[in-house]
Scaffold this motif. Structure first.
Motif, PDB file in Angstrom:
ATOM      1  N   ALA A   1     -12.292 -25.388   0.178  1.00  0.00           N
ATOM      2  CA  ALA A   1     -13.109 -26.085   1.174  1.00  0.00           C
ATOM      3  C   ALA A   1     -14.430 -25.347   1.333  1.00  0.00           C
ATOM      4  O   ALA A   1     -14.469 -24.119   1.387  1.00  0.00           O
ATOM      5  N   VAL A   2     -15.508 -26.116   1.419  1.00  0.00           N
ATOM      6  CA  VAL A   2     -16.848 -25.545   1.504  1.00  0.00           C
ATOM      7  C   VAL A   2     -17.579 -26.202   2.667  1.00  0.00           C
ATOM      8  O   VAL A   2     -17.715 -27.428   2.706  1.00  0.00           O
ATOM      9  N   ASN A   3     -18.026 -25.397   3.607  1.00  0.00           N
ATOM     10  CA  ASN A   3     -18.732 -25.911   4.777  1.00  0.00           C
ATOM     11  C   ASN A   3     -19.906 -24.997   5.120  1.00  0.00           C
ATOM     12  O   ASN A   3     -20.067 -23.929   4.532  1.00  0.00           O
ATOM     13  N   ALA A   4     -20.716 -25.449   6.056  1.00  0.00           N
ATOM     14  CA  ALA A   4     -21.868 -24.666   6.495  1.00  0.00           C
ATOM     15  C   ALA A   4     -21.946 -24.677   8.014  1.00  0.00           C
ATOM     16  O   ALA A   4     -21.425 -25.579   8.682  1.00  0.00           O
ATOM     17  N   VAL A   5     -22.605 -23.664   8.535  1.00  0.00           N
ATOM     18  CA  VAL A   5     -22.936 -23.595   9.964  1.00  0.00           C
ATOM     19  C   VAL A   5     -24.447 -23.540  10.079  1.00  0.00           C
ATOM     20  O   VAL A   5     -25.106 -22.784   9.357  1.00  0.00           O
ATOM     21  N   ALA A   6     -24.998 -24.376  10.964  1.00  0.00           N
ATOM     22  CA  ALA A   6     -26.447 -24.427  11.166  1.00  0.00           C
ATOM     23  C   ALA A   6     -26.774 -23.993  12.588  1.00  0.00           C
ATOM     24  O   ALA A   6     -26.766 -24.810  13.520  1.00  0.00           O
ATOM     25  N   PRO A   7     -27.073 -22.710  12.791  1.00  0.00           N
ATOM     26  CA  PRO A   7     -27.423 -22.257  14.137  1.00  0.00           C
ATOM     27  C   PRO A   7     -28.815 -22.712  14.545  1.00  0.00           C
ATOM     28  O   PRO A   7     -29.687 -22.972  13.710  1.00  0.00           O
TER      29      PRO A   7
ATOM     30  N   GLU B   1     -22.106 -13.788  18.758  1.00  0.00           N
ATOM     31  CA  GLU B   1     -20.656 -14.023  18.788  1.00  0.00           C
ATOM     32  C   GLU B   1     -20.313 -15.509  18.819  1.00  0.00           C
ATOM     33  O   GLU B   1     -19.242 -15.912  18.331  1.00  0.00           O
ATOM     34  N   GLU B   2     -21.213 -16.325  19.375  1.00  0.00           N
ATOM     35  CA  GLU B   2     -20.943 -17.757  19.433  1.00  0.00           C
ATOM     36  C   GLU B   2     -21.086 -18.400  18.058  1.00  0.00           C
ATOM     37  O   GLU B   2     -20.374 -19.359  17.731  1.00  0.00           O
ATOM     38  N   ILE B   3     -21.992 -17.890  17.250  1.00  0.00           N
ATOM     39  CA  ILE B   3     -22.119 -18.384  15.880  1.00  0.00           C
ATOM     40  C   ILE B   3     -20.945 -17.882  15.047  1.00  0.00           C
ATOM     41  O   ILE B   3     -20.389 -18.620  14.215  1.00  0.00           O
ATOM     42  N   ALA B   4     -20.550 -16.639  15.276  1.00  0.00           N
ATOM     43  CA  ALA B   4     -19.389 -16.090  14.574  1.00  0.00           C
ATOM     44  C   ALA B   4     -18.147 -16.945  14.821  1.00  0.00           C
ATOM     45  O   ALA B   4     -17.344 -17.176  13.908  1.00  0.00           O
ATOM     46  N   ALA B   5     -17.977 -17.424  16.043  1.00  0.00           N
ATOM     47  CA  ALA B   5     -16.811 -18.258  16.364  1.00  0.00           C
ATOM     48  C   ALA B   5     -16.794 -19.526  15.519  1.00  0.00           C
ATOM     49  O   ALA B   5     -15.731 -19.947  15.030  1.00  0.00           O
ATOM     50  N   ALA B   6     -17.962 -20.136  15.322  1.00  0.00           N
ATOM     51  CA  ALA B   6     -18.032 -21.354  14.507  1.00  0.00           C
ATOM     52  C   ALA B   6     -17.765 -21.046  13.034  1.00  0.00           C
ATOM     53  O   ALA B   6     -17.056 -21.794  12.348  1.00  0.00           O
ATOM     54  N   ILE B   7     -18.340 -19.958  12.548  1.00  0.00           N
ATOM     55  CA  ILE B   7     -18.121 -19.562  11.151  1.00  0.00           C
ATOM     56  C   ILE B   7     -16.634 -19.349  10.891  1.00  0.00           C
ATOM     57  O   ILE B   7     -16.075 -19.863   9.904  1.00  0.00           O
ATOM     58  N   LEU B   8     -15.988 -18.632  11.775  1.00  0.00           N
ATOM     59  CA  LEU B   8     -14.591 -18.282  11.530  1.00  0.00           C
ATOM     60  C   LEU B   8     -13.653 -19.449  11.782  1.00  0.00           C
ATOM     61  O   LEU B   8     -12.561 -19.505  11.200  1.00  0.00           O
ATOM     62  N   PHE B   9     -14.046 -20.391  12.601  1.00  0.00           N
ATOM     63  CA  PHE B   9     -13.271 -21.630  12.679  1.00  0.00           C
ATOM     64  C   PHE B   9     -13.232 -22.309  11.318  1.00  0.00           C
ATOM     65  O   PHE B   9     -12.157 -22.674  10.813  1.00  0.00           O
TER      66      PHE B   9
ATOM     67  N   ALA C   1      -9.309 -25.332  10.254  1.00  0.00           N
ATOM     68  CA  ALA C   1     -10.239 -26.320   9.686  1.00  0.00           C
ATOM     69  C   ALA C   1      -9.752 -26.806   8.324  1.00  0.00           C
ATOM     70  O   ALA C   1     -10.551 -27.134   7.446  1.00  0.00           O
ATOM     71  N   SER C   2      -8.433 -26.895   8.148  1.00  0.00           N
ATOM     72  CA  SER C   2      -7.863 -27.176   6.824  1.00  0.00           C
ATOM     73  C   SER C   2      -8.227 -28.549   6.270  1.00  0.00           C
ATOM     74  O   SER C   2      -8.142 -28.771   5.058  1.00  0.00           O
ATOM     75  N   TYR C   3      -8.645 -29.482   7.127  1.00  0.00           N
ATOM     76  CA  TYR C   3      -8.995 -30.831   6.650  1.00  0.00           C
ATOM     77  C   TYR C   3     -10.495 -31.098   6.775  1.00  0.00           C
ATOM     78  O   TYR C   3     -10.942 -32.235   6.837  1.00  0.00           O
ATOM     79  N   ILE C   4     -11.278 -30.035   6.792  1.00  0.00           N
ATOM     80  CA  ILE C   4     -12.735 -30.166   6.909  1.00  0.00           C
ATOM     81  C   ILE C   4     -13.374 -29.579   5.670  1.00  0.00           C
ATOM     82  O   ILE C   4     -13.146 -28.416   5.334  1.00  0.00           O
ATOM     83  N   THR C   5     -14.189 -30.371   4.989  1.00  0.00           N
ATOM     84  CA  THR C   5     -14.983 -29.851   3.880  1.00  0.00           C
ATOM     85  C   THR C   5     -16.246 -30.686   3.729  1.00  0.00           C
ATOM     86  O   THR C   5     -16.265 -31.872   4.065  1.00  0.00           O
ATOM     87  N   GLY C   6     -17.308 -30.044   3.284  1.00  0.00           N
ATOM     88  CA  GLY C   6     -18.592 -30.732   3.106  1.00  0.00           C
ATOM     89  C   GLY C   6     -19.358 -30.948   4.389  1.00  0.00           C
ATOM     90  O   GLY C   6     -20.354 -31.677   4.408  1.00  0.00           O
ATOM     91  N   THR C   7     -18.951 -30.284   5.449  1.00  0.00           N
ATOM     92  CA  THR C   7     -19.555 -30.481   6.774  1.00  0.00           C
ATOM     93  C   THR C   7     -20.545 -29.357   7.093  1.00  0.00           C
ATOM     94  O   THR C   7     -20.328 -28.211   6.741  1.00  0.00           O
TER      95      THR C   7
END
Length: 267
Positions: A194-200, A236-244, A250-256
């Protein structure tokens, strides 16, 4: 509200997991490293800061008992040979990577395009985009072989819309990170990766806070007023999203691309 990292305790989701994190000595990367270790994972941090320097020492100290599961590797994530060597060192020390967090990045204040040289353009794309390509290419074969992997790329609000305070080459690179994330997610879904991104949005790392505090008070107030939640994020709030996204939650999330910007941009 408790603003300490203790407020983000979430069990031990990463027990038995191994991750590689680029740019973990400071800011968002550091916050992510500390929480990942607190949640039981094994972590290799790859950073340009020296292994015997103050930033690495502080990371080990603040990790507490988790420091026993931390491997710090000095390396340049934009250099192909150093990336390969760092990935090999991480695997030899901790085992194969289940998780890759492509966090390393760098921004600057905006300037007109005519003031940007080719060398600077190439440098920003290398740091913010090519580093993710090189690190992913180094660890992906092992993830495919084990049919399990989580890759999280750091994008930015600057790549999702318009950021008044980022430069052209940074915005371009972060938009490309989102495209890279989507296409790679499509290609690797069948392989269990699974590959995802976080956009702070605006995050008060030490560097960003110093840039913000250099503004006059009216500009400071205007910047915060543009954020519906009325403040910048804590690392720490961005870290929480990354580690989610790195976890099995997040096993059913990819490309998000997950927007974490206090409502500054809503899609």
């Amino acid at each position: 509200m408790d603003q300490s990292s203790d407020a983000f305790a979430h069990g031990r989701r990463f027990e038995g997991r191994t991750a590689i994190l680029t740019g973990g000595a400071k800011g968002i990367g550091r916050a992510t490293a500390l929480r990942f270790l607190a949640e039981g994972g094994r972590l290799a941090v790859i950073d340009m800061e020296p292994e015997d320097g103050d930033f690495a020492a502080a990371l080990r100290r603040d990790a507490g008992d988790g420091g026993n599961r931390l491997l710090y590797v000095t390396g340049d994530a934009t250099d192909e040979a150093q990336v390969r060597a760092a990935a090999d060192t991480a695997e030899a020390g901790l085992g194969p990577a289940d998780i890759l967090i492509n966090n390393v990045g760098f921004g600057a204040n905006p300037r007109p395009i005519e003031d940007l040289g080719r060398d600077e353009w190439d440098r920003f794309l290398a740091i913010n985009l090519t580093s993710a390509f090189l690190m992913t290419r180094a660890v992906l074969p092992g993830m495919r072989a084990r049919r399990y992997g989580r890759i999280v790329n750091l994008a930015s609000i600057a790549g999702r819309g318009i950021s008044e305070i980022s430069n052209l080459h940074y915005s371009t690179a972060k938009a490309a990170v989102i495209g890279f994330t989507r296409k790679l997610a499509f290609e690797e879904a069948a392989n269990g990766v699974a590959v995802n991104a976080v956009a702070p949005g605006t995050v008060f790392t030490d560097r960003v806070r110093s840039r913000y505090e250099a503004l006059d008070p009216a500009d400071q107030a205007a910047r915060m007023a543009a954020i519906p939640l009325g403040r910048a994020a804590r690392p720490e709030e961005i870290a929480a999203a990354i580690l989610f996204l790195a976890s099995d939650d997040a096993s059913y999330i990819t490309g998000t691309t997950l927007d974490v910007n206090g409502g500054r941009l809503m899609n």
